[in-house]
Design a protein around this motif. Structure first.
Motif, PDB file in Angstrom:
ATOM      1  N   TYR A 251      13.623 -13.567  25.773  1.00 53.78           N
ATOM      2  CA  TYR A 251      12.509 -14.183  26.454  1.00 53.78           C
ATOM      3  C   TYR A 251      12.640 -14.216  27.820  1.00 53.78           C
ATOM      4  CZ  TYR A 251      10.081 -18.301  28.641  1.00 53.78           C
ATOM      5  OH  TYR A 251       9.389 -18.940  29.293  1.00 53.78           O
ATOM      6  N   VAL A 252      13.950 -14.423  28.482  1.00 56.69           N
ATOM      7  CA  VAL A 252      14.041 -14.407  29.713  1.00 56.69           C
ATOM      8  C   VAL A 252      13.665 -13.098  30.431  1.00 56.69           C
ATOM      9  CG1 VAL A 252      15.927 -14.804  31.529  1.00 56.69           C
ATOM     10  CG2 VAL A 252      15.533 -16.538  29.785  1.00 56.69           C
ATOM     11  N   SER A 253      14.231 -12.066  29.557  1.00 54.30           N
ATOM     12  CA  SER A 253      14.070 -10.576  29.866  1.00 54.30           C
ATOM     13  C   SER A 253      12.648 -10.411  30.344  1.00 54.30           C
ATOM     14  CB  SER A 253      14.754  -9.575  29.014  1.00 54.30           C
ATOM     15  OG  SER A 253      14.009  -9.637  27.874  1.00 54.30           O
ATOM     16  N   TRP A 254      11.605 -10.885  29.626  1.00 52.98           N
ATOM     17  CA  TRP A 254      10.282 -10.598  29.655  1.00 52.98           C
ATOM     18  C   TRP A 254       9.855 -11.091  30.977  1.00 52.98           C
ATOM     19  CZ3 TRP A 254       8.197 -13.838  25.001  1.00 52.98           C
ATOM     20  CH2 TRP A 254       8.233 -13.272  23.745  1.00 52.98           C
ATOM     21  N   LEU A 255      10.400 -12.438  31.455  1.00 51.48           N
ATOM     22  CA  LEU A 255      10.184 -12.935  32.623  1.00 51.48           C
ATOM     23  C   LEU A 255      10.401 -12.407  33.967  1.00 51.48           C
ATOM     24  CD1 LEU A 255      10.880 -16.898  31.774  1.00 51.48           C
ATOM     25  CD2 LEU A 255       8.426 -15.331  31.696  1.00 51.48           C
TER      26      LEU A 255
ATOM     27  N   LYS B  48       9.389  -6.498  35.629  1.00 51.55           N
ATOM     28  CA  LYS B  48       7.971  -6.711  36.706  1.00 51.55           C
ATOM     29  C   LYS B  48       6.907  -6.047  36.078  1.00 51.55           C
ATOM     30  CE  LYS B  48      10.549  -7.117  40.645  1.00 51.55           C
ATOM     31  NZ  LYS B  48      11.069  -8.406  40.966  1.00 51.55           N
ATOM     32  N   LYS B  49       6.940  -5.203  34.893  1.00 49.53           N
ATOM     33  CA  LYS B  49       5.764  -4.692  34.340  1.00 49.53           C
ATOM     34  C   LYS B  49       5.019  -5.883  33.501  1.00 49.53           C
ATOM     35  CE  LYS B  49       4.398  -1.102  31.087  1.00 49.53           C
ATOM     36  NZ  LYS B  49       4.569  -0.004  30.040  1.00 49.53           N
ATOM     37  N   ILE B  50       5.617  -6.552  32.728  1.00 53.21           N
ATOM     38  CA  ILE B  50       5.034  -7.788  32.184  1.00 53.21           C
ATOM     39  C   ILE B  50       4.703  -8.598  33.265  1.00 53.21           C
ATOM     40  CG2 ILE B  50       5.804  -9.739  30.556  1.00 53.21           C
ATOM     41  CD1 ILE B  50       7.724  -7.589  29.264  1.00 53.21           C
ATOM     42  N   VAL B  51       5.286  -9.218  33.877  1.00 51.80           N
ATOM     43  CA  VAL B  51       4.720 -10.388  34.775  1.00 51.80           C
ATOM     44  C   VAL B  51       4.106  -9.676  36.360  1.00 51.80           C
ATOM     45  CG1 VAL B  51       6.475 -12.014  33.943  1.00 51.80           C
ATOM     46  CG2 VAL B  51       6.874 -10.771  35.989  1.00 51.80           C
TER      47      VAL B  51
ATOM     48  N   HIS C 261       7.513 -13.751  41.096  1.00 51.12           N
ATOM     49  CA  HIS C 261       8.186 -14.240  42.756  1.00 51.12           C
ATOM     50  C   HIS C 261       9.602 -14.643  42.505  1.00 51.12           C
ATOM     51  CE1 HIS C 261       4.550 -13.161  44.545  1.00 51.12           C
ATOM     52  NE2 HIS C 261       3.839 -14.269  43.770  1.00 51.12           N
ATOM     53  N   LYS C 262      10.079 -14.906  41.119  1.00 53.96           N
ATOM     54  CA  LYS C 262      11.295 -15.740  40.873  1.00 53.96           C
ATOM     55  C   LYS C 262      12.306 -14.887  40.184  1.00 53.96           C
ATOM     56  CE  LYS C 262       8.874 -20.275  41.148  1.00 53.96           C
ATOM     57  NZ  LYS C 262       7.789 -20.629  40.363  1.00 53.96           N
ATOM     58  N   LYS C 263      13.534 -15.342  40.284  1.00 53.59           N
ATOM     59  CA  LYS C 263      14.527 -14.629  39.216  1.00 53.59           C
ATOM     60  C   LYS C 263      14.588 -15.893  38.147  1.00 53.59           C
ATOM     61  CE  LYS C 263      18.138 -12.383  37.805  1.00 53.59           C
ATOM     62  NZ  LYS C 263      17.974 -11.698  36.627  1.00 53.59           N
ATOM     63  N   HIS C 264      14.569 -15.450  36.758  1.00 58.60           N
ATOM     64  CA  HIS C 264      14.535 -16.214  35.870  1.00 58.60           C
ATOM     65  C   HIS C 264      15.823 -16.344  35.196  1.00 58.60           C
ATOM     66  CE1 HIS C 264      10.208 -17.107  36.398  1.00 58.60           C
ATOM     67  NE2 HIS C 264      10.352 -15.877  36.558  1.00 58.60           N
ATOM     68  N   THR C 265      16.328 -17.462  34.630  1.00 55.53           N
ATOM     69  CA  THR C 265      17.411 -17.422  33.693  1.00 55.53           C
ATOM     70  C   THR C 265      17.494 -18.317  32.681  1.00 55.53           C
ATOM     71  OG1 THR C 265      18.630 -19.496  35.145  1.00 55.53           O
ATOM     72  CG2 THR C 265      19.134 -17.133  35.900  1.00 55.53           C
ATOM     73  N   ILE C 266      18.357 -18.504  31.715  1.00 51.82           N
ATOM     74  CA  ILE C 266      17.988 -19.607  30.613  1.00 51.82           C
ATOM     75  C   ILE C 266      17.897 -20.972  31.300  1.00 51.82           C
ATOM     76  CG2 ILE C 266      19.465 -20.664  28.622  1.00 51.82           C
ATOM     77  CD1 ILE C 266      18.539 -18.046  27.731  1.00 51.82           C
TER      78      ILE C 266
ATOM     79  N   LEU D 223       0.753 -15.276  28.296  1.00 50.23           N
ATOM     80  CA  LEU D 223       1.588 -14.250  28.467  1.00 50.23           C
ATOM     81  C   LEU D 223       2.074 -13.719  27.226  1.00 50.23           C
ATOM     82  CD1 LEU D 223       3.525 -12.569  30.663  1.00 50.23           C
ATOM     83  CD2 LEU D 223       5.264 -14.170  30.023  1.00 50.23           C
ATOM     84  N   ILE D 224       1.747 -12.352  27.018  1.00 53.66           N
ATOM     85  CA  ILE D 224       2.245 -11.720  25.959  1.00 53.66           C
ATOM     86  C   ILE D 224       3.404 -10.911  26.613  1.00 53.66           C
ATOM     87  CG2 ILE D 224       2.030  -9.765  24.087  1.00 53.66           C
ATOM     88  CD1 ILE D 224       0.358 -12.425  23.664  1.00 53.66           C
ATOM     89  N   GLY D 225       4.758 -11.226  26.296  1.00 54.72           N
ATOM     90  CA  GLY D 225       5.869 -10.724  26.868  1.00 54.72           C
ATOM     91  C   GLY D 225       6.495  -9.685  25.964  1.00 54.72           C
ATOM     92  N   GLU D 226       6.191  -9.582  24.605  1.00 54.52           N
ATOM     93  CA  GLU D 226       6.847  -8.241  23.837  1.00 54.52           C
ATOM     94  C   GLU D 226       5.956  -7.213  24.102  1.00 54.52           C
ATOM     95  OE1 GLU D 226       9.661  -6.743  21.834  1.00 54.52           O
ATOM     96  OE2 GLU D 226       9.717  -9.052  22.121  1.00 54.52           O
ATOM     97  N   ILE D 227       6.544  -6.102  25.078  1.00 54.32           N
ATOM     98  CA  ILE D 227       5.889  -4.662  25.284  1.00 54.32           C
ATOM     99  C   ILE D 227       5.238  -4.057  24.275  1.00 54.32           C
ATOM    100  CG2 ILE D 227       5.967  -2.555  26.326  1.00 54.32           C
ATOM    101  CD1 ILE D 227       7.621  -3.872  28.623  1.00 54.32           C
ATOM    102  N   LYS D 228       5.966  -3.845  23.182  1.00 55.87           N
ATOM    103  CA  LYS D 228       5.421  -3.165  21.828  1.00 55.87           C
ATOM    104  C   LYS D 228       4.302  -4.052  21.381  1.00 55.87           C
ATOM    105  CE  LYS D 228       9.436  -4.249  20.028  1.00 55.87           C
ATOM    106  NZ  LYS D 228      10.708  -4.214  19.099  1.00 55.87           N
ATOM    107  N   MET D 229       3.880  -5.004  21.593  1.00 62.21           N
ATOM    108  CA  MET D 229       2.768  -5.791  21.217  1.00 62.21           C
ATOM    109  C   MET D 229       1.566  -5.673  22.082  1.00 62.21           C
ATOM    110  SD  MET D 229       4.215  -6.500  18.285  1.00 62.21           S
ATOM    111  CE  MET D 229       3.803  -7.885  17.426  1.00 62.21           C
ATOM    112  N   HIS D 230       1.800  -5.065  23.089  1.00 66.88           N
ATOM    113  CA  HIS D 230       0.789  -5.068  23.951  1.00 66.88           C
ATOM    114  C   HIS D 230      -0.454  -3.830  23.410  1.00 66.88           C
ATOM    115  CE1 HIS D 230       2.744  -6.548  27.854  1.00 66.88           C
ATOM    116  NE2 HIS D 230       2.836  -7.327  26.974  1.00 66.88           N
TER     117      HIS D 230
END
Length: 172
Positions: A23-27, A30-33, A40-45, A93-100
């Motif tokens: 999930y964090v990797s989606w955020l 750059k392509k997903i968001v 604009h932010k670095k996301h972590t758990i 947000l649809i984060g899972e690229i395979k589902m786009h």
């Protein structure tokens, strides 16, 4: 508690089981968001956990979108309520690229929109997007929301000024 089903999806409260490195990797992708202010932010758990706590404190909803068959988490919906004004804003947000490209964003959007239309405490449902976000613009148009505002050259996308478009569905 929101628990919705559409033809291919379940929309349920976001829980600890959804808070994963995937999930964090989606955020952080750059392509997903690329059209989201998340870019604009670095996301972590840890930052995600703080965000979820903040959402819960305000009484807003953070929902997970899951594939009905695989039960995999594929995206999120945030509902931001303004109770005194009887409005709610939707973000997706649809984060899972395979589902786009499969229409799942629209399906989830319509599922939550139909749910909100039945809520007697809401008079207006809103959303906003960069004008260059063609997929979101199509979802807004296809869902019969009306464009009702624009902030000219409000955001920067690829170092270019772009308009922020607002849309709504007003209940009769």
């Amino acid at each position: 508690m929101i628990n919705l089903k559409s033809k291919r999806l379940r929309i349920i409260p976001f829980t600890k089981k959804h808070l994963t490195s995937r999930y964090v990797s989606w955020l952080n992708n750059k392509k997903i968001v690329k059209y989201s202010e998340l870019r604009h932010k670095k996301h972590t758990i840890k930052t995600c956990r703080e965000y979820i706590r903040k959402i819960e404190k305000t009484g807003n909803c953070f929902l997970a979108i899951e594939d009905k068959i695989t039960q995999k988490h594929i995206g999120n919906i945030t509902l931001t309520r303004d109770n005194p004004n009887k409005t709610v804003d939707i973000a997706i947000l649809i984060g899972e690229i395979k589902m786009h490209g499969r229409g799942l964003g629209f399906e989830a959007w319509m599922c939550i929109l139909d749910y909100l239309k039945k809520d007697k405490d809401i008079k207006k449902i809103t959303a906003g997007t960069m004008e260059c976000n063609k997929k979101m613009m199509r979802i807004i148009i296809k869902s019969k929301m009306s464009f009702d505002g624009i902030r000219k050259k409000y955001l920067l996308y690829n170092n270019k000024e772009v308009d922020l478009r607002f849309a709504s569905f007003r209940k009769k």
